[in-house]
Scaffold this active site. Structure first.
Site, PDB file in Angstrom:
ATOM      1  CG  HIS A   1      -1.843   0.965   1.426  1.00 14.47           C
ATOM      2  ND1 HIS A   1      -3.169   1.140   1.138  1.00 14.47           N
ATOM      3  CD2 HIS A   1      -1.400   2.533   1.757  1.00 14.47           C
ATOM      4  CE1 HIS A   1      -3.698   2.296   1.410  1.00 14.47           C
ATOM      5  NE2 HIS A   1      -2.845   3.196   1.703  1.00 14.47           N
ATOM      6  CD  GLU A   2       1.644   3.540   3.853  1.00 16.59           C
ATOM      7  OE1 GLU A   2       2.062   4.534   3.427  1.00 16.59           O
ATOM      8  OE2 GLU A   2       0.929   3.201   4.553  1.00 16.59           O
TER       9      GLU A   2
ATOM     10  CG  HIS B   1       0.254   6.312  -0.408  1.00 17.56           C
ATOM     11  ND1 HIS B   1      -0.868   6.561  -0.928  1.00 17.56           N
ATOM     12  CD2 HIS B   1       0.153   5.692   0.846  1.00 17.56           C
ATOM     13  CE1 HIS B   1      -1.977   6.475  -0.252  1.00 17.56           C
ATOM     14  NE2 HIS B   1      -1.314   5.791   0.909  1.00 17.56           N
TER      15      HIS B   1
ATOM     16  CG  HIS C   1      -5.649   6.759   0.998  1.00 12.68           C
ATOM     17  ND1 HIS C   1      -5.771   7.334   2.076  1.00 12.68           N
ATOM     18  CD2 HIS C   1      -4.957   5.664   1.276  1.00 12.68           C
ATOM     19  CE1 HIS C   1      -4.753   7.242   2.942  1.00 12.68           C
ATOM     20  NE2 HIS C   1      -4.148   5.830   2.487  1.00 12.68           N
TER      21      HIS C   1
END
EC number: 3.4.24.-
Length: 1020
Positions: free
Chosen positions: A361-362, A365, A371
């Site tokens: 997930h990170e 980014h 998101h």
């Protein structure tokens, strides 16, 4: 030939009999939870591995949740690790060990099926990994060794558990520390922190080459201590296996069909910090505060002398948090940070296997993905909350990802397409590492550029095999380093083996020397630096005007970094891809101001996204040059007067005014150059092409259509609706064809609905307290939904609730000292200000170090107010004591004090000279205005003596009258905040004059304001 290890069949059973014996560490290790109540639904399994004769895993079979899995496996170590990976272990004395990955086992595998994907590792003979099957993540994990005897049917492979990744009881939903709010304050303090929104329309991504993230993995002291206490002498090996297992599972998520184009992660540096560096000391980041620790780590990795990676990730043993009492997040990264040396960094907890999902997930980014909420459903990887089924990439994520890659390619600085690695030679079987990387190179790899071996005395040269010393120079600081690599020269006809200096035997090996030795033949490709192509033609007949007041017409030429493309570590092209020649100074058909254009765009975004937070208005941010050509949309203000914005990726049209003689080109604000005939970036030379500049309407030119926008959402979810898309013409009204297009959608029949009327959704959880300690506030939200569960807007009451919160007294770290005394009032009469200060005894402290309050010592006898002093005039003499003066103006009447003052200047004695010699006058400057009465200036310098007369001279220029017919005011800006929080104050607003000539009326406007009556009892 395959060798099945188990013939006993595929076994599975419930593992609840084990759980009562699990302590907190066992639960964390196996399931990634802290309590028995949080354990997900699970089964015990006996996986059946099949091995090749060379010992590599070939196939894995097991039964889970009433389904049989048969996984064919391919090794992935060669993809996960660069051939020149550097493995560093640093201790408290800045020494440690250095290796090149020779100790890393090939025990990591992937499975690629039609619907099933898997990442499997078996480094210690136990199976660990994830299986992605039809929108679900299934985790396979071994039970702790000390519980294996409790299994009555355990095989030689040990007991394993399988469970589905899902939201666990009591698990915080908002695990990610990224904040995606754009505030006016963040624009002022750090423009690089602007977070752009999703749904950016861009051209289709051109896949020029594979996308490879060269990764540096750091392990902090806390995580090292955790593994050291658990595994003792095997800690190094276990930690390496664990790290690569995590990355193996992250990699499979970026190889799914929904990840297009796929992203490959390749480790080029792996560094374990057995002692935390001073720059990352715990007290500096409040022992795991997510944002503070990330900031420190980003600076740390950027400042390392050795830096050849695209992205750095820190696996930490801290339970990271947002502040005192908050432990709800597990990772944080810089949005759009990839390829930016200061921001290409990620922080993730590393205490259990859930780190693989957090890291996935990170890292998303870092390559531009926001998101998913509120524009995509909360069922994908980039959702801000954890939950079952979040194993695919949403449309929102892919649009963000593609747009980010386009921005990197457009700047010619896409680090994912080129390698940062220096040319490191592969080590063949008959050459040892110390012969390829001599002592000096080993010091440089360990500590950075400028470090070399501190040569020992000849009689103790062989000691480098036990410990080699490195320093920055012959006079610099000496650092205890690492034992020299195998094969390092340690004396005449000697080399290092197993920590000892031994004679070279000469058998099948190359003789060691003190000089750096490299194989004559290498397969390394040659470095190719990128070079710009020639400029495209400047076609004056395609002069584009955008219909915005104050804009100019441009003929644009472009180039690409393709002659050749950079390759094999070659450097990128430096500079811009576009330049423009001026072809019209006064575009015809201009119908709206810049702010009106921006507001139209923002209203379009509000309609497309159905977002109640957007006001539908916006304004040009001229005070930020880097943002003056971007479209920022206002967000409703819930608290205070601070303005918030959202950026959706739109640039202002080329040619839009963004300052005095400055205009937009490809989203950048550039000054007119080349005798005011062209817009070029700093690195470019003036174009040889010019266009005849016209002030007439641009209707004589043909326009060109831009690309279609995205389709709007369907007006109905069933029963027949429609959706629209549009495109823009480069010259308003001068394109053939339709600007809008409509099509039918959602034509299927609607199911019967029992609900009648709109209703509120359930409240969200309360968000985090606004302060980390002490009293603050927190809010929760709800949505107004139609019977079809789409957003509606006419529910009664509010969609937000606010309450106070108290996180307890602030801890000893970050304690304010006592307040100092109040200063004297800033004015002797009338309204003024008192100020007092306090000191933070130890960072970080919440709150401000300054406090102000109003004061009014006495009523002024008159209503006159002085302005601020003007700048000092030039000194009347260049030497020998001259005078300079300054003045101020009285607003009103009866100001007390002098309107001007003088002081001595240039009091140094003049050099003796028989002549006072002026130099020649400089050329006249440009006229200060293009029409109306202006001023031009020139200067001269006194070369010797004390020259009489003035050193500067002014003259009137351009005394013709301005034509006012095209001058028009833009709209008024927003009112400023009231100058006083209570009692009488003043607020101001400003507008801009567009076109040529002067606008009638005032540019500035002010009015009195009174927010509330001052409560002097409480105030003082």
């Amino acid at each position: 030939m395959l060798l099945p290890l188990l013939i006993s069949g595929l076994l599975f059973r419930n593992a609840d009999a084990f759980l009562p014996f699990f302590n907190e560490d066992d639960l964390k290790y196996t399931f990634g939870v802290d309590t028995h109540a949080e354990v997900p639904n699970h089964e015990e399994i006996d996986p059946v591995p099949y091995y090749h004769q060379n010992g590599s895993l070939h196939k894995l079979e097991f039964m889970a949740f009433n389904k049989k899995y048969n996984l064919s496996l391919e090794p992935t170590l060669a993809k996960l690790l660069s051939s020149g990976v550097t493995v560093v272990k640093k201790n408290e004395k800045k020494g440690g060990s250095l290796d090149f990955g020779s100790t890393l086992d090939s025990c990591h595998y992937h499975h690629y099926g039609e619907k099933v994907y898997a990442a499997i590792s078996n480094c210690d003979g136990r199976i660990k990994g994830t299986v992605i099957d039809d929108g679900e993540i299934i985790v396979v994990h071994p039970f702790p060794d000390h519980h294996a005897h409790r299994s009555k049917r355990a095989t030689e492979n040990g007991a394993h558990v399988v469970y589905k990744r899902e939201t666990l009881a009591g698990e915080p939903k908002d695990f990610c520390g990224l904040d995606n709010v754009v505030t006016e304050e963040s624009l002022v303090e750090d423009e690089s922190a602007i977070f752009e929104d999703v749904f950016v329309t861009g051209q289709r991504l051109t896949q020029q080459s594979d996308l490879i993230v060269e990764l540096a993995v750091f392990v902090d002291e806390n995580l090292w201590r955790h593994f050291s206490s658990k595994h003792g002498g095997m800690a190094d090996r276990k930690l390496q296996d664990y790290t690569l297992t995590l990355l193996n599972n992250i990699q499979i998520m970026y190889y799914q069909p929904t990840a297009s184009p796929p992203l490959t992660f390749r480790v080029i540096r792996y560094e374990v910090l057995t002692r935390q560096p001073s720059a990352l000391a715990g007290y500096l980041h409040n022992h795991g505060n997510a944002q503070m620790y990330l900031d420190r780590f980003c600076r740390y990795q950027r400042n390392l002398a050795v830096r050849d990676w695209d992205h750095a990730i820190m696996l930490t043993g801290y339970d990271i948090h947002r502040g005192a009492g908050s432990r709800s997040i597990s990772g944080i990264a810089r949005l759009d940070g990839m390829c930016d040396p200061w921001n290409t960094c990620t922080l993730a907890e590393g205490l259990d296997f859930t780190s693989a999902f957090i890291g996935t997930h990170e890292l998303g980014h870092s390559v531009g993905m926001r998101h998913d909420e509120p524009y995509c459903q909360s069922k994908h990887i980039m959702s801000s909350s954890l939950g079952p089924g979040k194993v695919t990439w949403s449309t929102c994520s892919l649009r963000d990802y593609h747009q980010f890659l386009q921005r990197l390619d457009g700047r010619g600085k896409n680090c994912l397409r080129v390698s940062n690695m220096p040319n490191k030679l592969e080590i063949s079987s008959n050459v040892k590492p110390g012969q390829i990387y001599d002592a000096n190179l080993q010091c440089e790899l360990m500590h950075g550029n400028g470090y070399q071996q501190v040569t020992p005395r000849q009689d103790s040269y062989d000691g480098i095999c036990y410990m080699m010393w490195c320093g920055q120079s012959s006079f610099g600081r000496i650092i205890t380093s690492h034992p020299a690599l195998e094969g390092t020269f340690c004396g005449p006809s000697k080399w290092c083996q197993l920590g000892r200096c031994v004679p070279w035997t000469g058998t099948n090996e190359i003789q060691p020397t003190v000089q750096h030795v490299a194989p004559v033949v290498t397969t390394l490709p040659s470095r190719i630096d990128g070079s710009w192509s020639g400029w495209g033609a400047t076609i004056c007949s395609q002069c584009t005007c955008n219909g915005i007041l104050g804009s100019v017409g441009l003929a644009i030429a472009r180039r690409t970094c393709s002659a050749p493309y950079p390759a094999n570590g070659g450097s990128d092209c430096v500079g811009s891809t576009s330049r423009a020649v001026l072809c019209s100074r006064q575009c015809g058909r201009a119908s709206k101001s810049v702010d009106e254009y921006i507001s139209d765009k923002c209203m379009e975004q509000k309609r497309l996204k159905n977002d109640r937070e957007l006001t539908g208005k916006g304004s040009q941010l001229n005070r930020f040059p880097q943002r003056a050509c971007k479209v920022f949309c206002d967000v409703q203000q819930h608290y205070g007067s601070q303005r918030n914005y959202r950026f959706f990726g739109d640039n202002l049209p080329d040619g839009t005014s963004c300052g005095y003689d400055r205009y937009c080109l490809d989203g950048e604000c550039l000054a007119l150059n080349c005798n005011n005939n062209a817009l070029i970036s700093r690195d470019q030379s003036c174009p040889t092409d010019t266009c005849p500049i016209t002030d007439q309407s641009s209707s004589v030119y043909r326009g060109q259509w831009g690309t279609w926008s995205l389709w709007t959402s369907c007006t109905a979810t069933c029963g027949g609706g429609y959706r629209k898309r549009n495109r823009a013409c480069s010259i308003t009204g001068q394109c053939e064809g339709n600007e809008d297009e409509t099509e039918v959608c959602s034509s299927e029949s609607c199911p019967s609905v029992l609900r009648v009327g709109n209703e509120w959704s359930t409240w969200t959880e309360w968000n985090h307290c606004s302060v980390s300690c002490g009293r603050g506030s927190q809010a929760r939200y709800r949505k107004c939904l139609s019977p079809h569960r789409t957003l509606a807007f006419d529910c009664p009451e509010k969609n937000i609730e606010v309450r106070s919160c108290d996180n307890g007294p602030c801890n000893a770290i970050g304690v304010w000292g006592t307040w100092g005394g109040w200063s004297t009032c800033s004015t002797s009469c009338g309204p003024g200000t008192l100020v007092r200060q306090r000191t933070c005894n130890r960072e970080p402290c919440d709150g401000s170090a300054h406090e102000r309050r109003s004061c009014n010592v006495a009523t002024c006898q008159n209503d006159g107010i002085w302005s601020l002093w003007n700048e000092w005039s030039d000194c009347s003499r260049v030497c020998g004591k001259g005078l300079r003066s300054r003045s101020r103006s009285c607003f009103g009447s009866g100001c007390m004090g002098a309107s001007s003052e003088q002081q001595f200047c240039n009091e140094q004695a003049c050099a003796s000279s028989s002549a006072n010699d002026w130099g020649t006058w400089s050329g006249w400057s440009q006229c200060s205005v293009s029409c109306g009465a202006g001023v031009k200036r020139r200067t001269r310098t006194c070369r010797t003596g004390n020259c009489p007369g003035n050193y500067k001279e002014s003259a009137i220029c351009n005394d013709r009258d301005c034509e006012n017919k095209n001058a028009a005011w833009g709209g008024w800006g927003y009112w400023s905040s009231c100058s006083e929080t209570c009692g009488d104050g003043v607020r101001k607003r400003v507008r801009k004059c567009y076109g040529s000539g002067n606008c009638d009326g005032q540019q500035y406007e002010k009015q009195y304001c009174n927010l509330r009556v001052c409560d002097f009892r409480r105030k003082f």
